[in-house]
Design a protein around this motif. Sequence first.
Motif, PDB file in Angstrom:
ATOM      1  N   TRP A 156       0.825  -1.206   0.000  1.00  9.83           N
ATOM      2  CA  TRP A 156       0.000   0.000   0.000  1.00  9.83           C
ATOM      3  C   TRP A 156       0.864   1.263   0.000  1.00  9.83           C
ATOM      4  CZ3 TRP A 156      -4.983   0.796  -0.910  1.00  9.83           C
ATOM      5  CH2 TRP A 156      -5.875  -0.277  -0.766  1.00  9.83           C
ATOM      6  N   VAL A 199      -0.039   5.368   0.585  1.00 12.57           N
ATOM      7  CA  VAL A 199      -1.116   6.254   1.027  1.00 12.57           C
ATOM      8  C   VAL A 199      -0.603   7.689   1.004  1.00 12.57           C
ATOM      9  CG1 VAL A 199      -2.767   6.776   2.869  1.00 12.57           C
ATOM     10  CG2 VAL A 199      -1.970   4.413   2.539  1.00 12.57           C
ATOM     11  N   ARG A 246      -0.686  -0.818  -4.512  1.00 10.94           N
ATOM     12  CA  ARG A 246      -2.042  -0.354  -4.236  1.00 10.94           C
ATOM     13  C   ARG A 246      -1.979   1.063  -3.672  1.00 10.94           C
ATOM     14  NH1 ARG A 246      -4.588  -5.280  -0.827  1.00 10.94           N
ATOM     15  NH2 ARG A 246      -2.505  -5.240   0.122  1.00 10.94           N
ATOM     16  N   LEU A 298      -4.014   4.595  -2.059  1.00 12.18           N
ATOM     17  CA  LEU A 298      -5.151   5.230  -1.401  1.00 12.18           C
ATOM     18  C   LEU A 298      -4.881   6.725  -1.274  1.00 12.18           C
ATOM     19  CD1 LEU A 298      -7.794   5.285   0.320  1.00 12.18           C
ATOM     20  CD2 LEU A 298      -6.320   4.858   2.315  1.00 12.18           C
ATOM     21  N   GLU A 348      -7.856   3.941  -4.626  1.00 22.66           N
ATOM     22  CA  GLU A 348      -9.023   4.177  -3.790  1.00 22.66           C
ATOM     23  C   GLU A 348      -8.986   5.617  -3.285  1.00 22.66           C
ATOM     24  OE1 GLU A 348      -9.590   1.364  -0.645  1.00 22.66           O
ATOM     25  OE2 GLU A 348      -9.006  -0.363  -1.896  1.00 22.66           O
ATOM     26  N   GLU A 404      -4.604   5.319   8.179  1.00 19.21           N
ATOM     27  CA  GLU A 404      -4.841   4.286   7.184  1.00 19.21           C
ATOM     28  C   GLU A 404      -3.574   3.485   6.890  1.00 19.21           C
ATOM     29  OE1 GLU A 404      -7.646   3.318   5.823  1.00 19.21           O
ATOM     30  OE2 GLU A 404      -8.870   4.838   6.857  1.00 19.21           O
ATOM     31  N   THR A 405      -2.430   4.144   6.933  1.00 18.67           N
ATOM     32  CA  THR A 405      -1.165   3.442   6.707  1.00 18.67           C
ATOM     33  C   THR A 405      -0.907   2.435   7.818  1.00 18.67           C
ATOM     34  OG1 THR A 405      -0.266   5.393   5.571  1.00 18.67           O
ATOM     35  CG2 THR A 405       1.308   3.736   6.309  1.00 18.67           C
ATOM     36  N   GLU A 450      -3.158   0.955   9.582  1.00 25.11           N
ATOM     37  CA  GLU A 450      -4.155  -0.106   9.456  1.00 25.11           C
ATOM     38  C   GLU A 450      -3.839  -1.066   8.305  1.00 25.11           C
ATOM     39  OE1 GLU A 450      -7.097  -0.741  11.298  1.00 25.11           O
ATOM     40  OE2 GLU A 450      -6.058   0.577  12.723  1.00 25.11           O
ATOM     41  N   ARG A 451      -3.357  -0.536   7.197  1.00 24.14           N
ATOM     42  CA  ARG A 451      -3.172  -1.325   5.987  1.00 24.14           C
ATOM     43  C   ARG A 451      -1.744  -1.828   5.805  1.00 24.14           C
ATOM     44  NH1 ARG A 451      -7.222   0.764   1.664  1.00 24.14           N
ATOM     45  NH2 ARG A 451      -8.731   1.933   2.910  1.00 24.14           N
ATOM     46  N   THR A 491       3.178   5.791   3.776  1.00 21.28           N
ATOM     47  CA  THR A 491       2.634   7.057   3.302  1.00 21.28           C
ATOM     48  C   THR A 491       3.795   7.882   2.799  1.00 21.28           C
ATOM     49  OG1 THR A 491       1.429   9.067   3.903  1.00 21.28           O
ATOM     50  CG2 THR A 491       2.694   8.025   5.654  1.00 21.28           C
TER      51      THR A 491
END
Length: 314
Positions: free
Chosen positions: A70, A72, A93, A95, A116, A136-137, A139-140, A144
């Motif tokens: 991820w 972010v 991915r 976000l 997203e 969010e970073t 959590e996922r 970032t």
Amino acid sequence: MSLTRLFPEDGRYFQRTAPTPLVPVQLEPSQPVSWCKLEFLNPSGSTKDRIARHMLEKAWRRGDVTQGGWVVEASSGSTSLALALACAQLDLRFLAVMPEGVSNERVLSIKAYGGEVISLDKSLGMEDAINRAEHETRERGGITTRQFENPDNSEAHRLWTAQEILSQIPGNLIEGVVSGVGTGGTLVGLFEGIFQSGCDVTPFLARPVSHAVISEVECCSFSKRLQGVMDGTSSIFSLERLPGLVEISTDDEDAIETTHSLIHHGFPVGPSSGLNLAAAHQAVGYLLHDANVVTVFPDRMDRYFSTELFGPYQ
């Protein structure tokens, strides 16, 4: 435009462009000539492709992010689009955490690249978006990119954009560099790269000044009508890094009118380009009449179709 092997070990390729053009712009005979870097010709349509590529390449090589991981970012504008494109190319991915009210063109573009979007209530500011991105970073997993504090942001412009400009400007001499400030990476990086080359260059901050009450707010700005030009958020922008900084205040009406004039002359740009050119005119007056003053046209117009900029054409 070409595809360049980025990570030979896995055969992956990354879309790159040749250096963007640097062109002399004079819309009216009474105006001075300003040298403008056409950054809207980058792959995702903005100068933010440079920092997205640079930040992700370095993070990948450090092992901070790997395939499928991820990325972010808190971004109301072009950085999120550039990161979404780069992540699509690198099989990452993405976000974006964005304030509510961002133009629909931007949201759709991010989603088209497979990213997203989390939209925050418009009563919340960029600091809230940054905090949400950090959450969010955690959590996922993943990273970032922290564009407002990441030193790779300004480094991309110091190492790449500034060197391109120096190779393109007649006589390799630049006396002024002009830019609005979002993260500050463009102005800081360009100034440092040009100054370190030996040019006696003056940095100019283009500050839009709003004299109207606008209900639709895209981000916390100097002017609520020019998206992406912000105050008090970035740790990259500092007076210590910009000795001799001159601040140029430009009425946002002038910036928007200049943008319309650029579009009518065949430059498919957004409002920050109008701001930068209007400020560049003042910068030439501050220096000598024939001084080489450089600015950038940061992004293209198609992400502003649903905004005030295109109101006269609807």
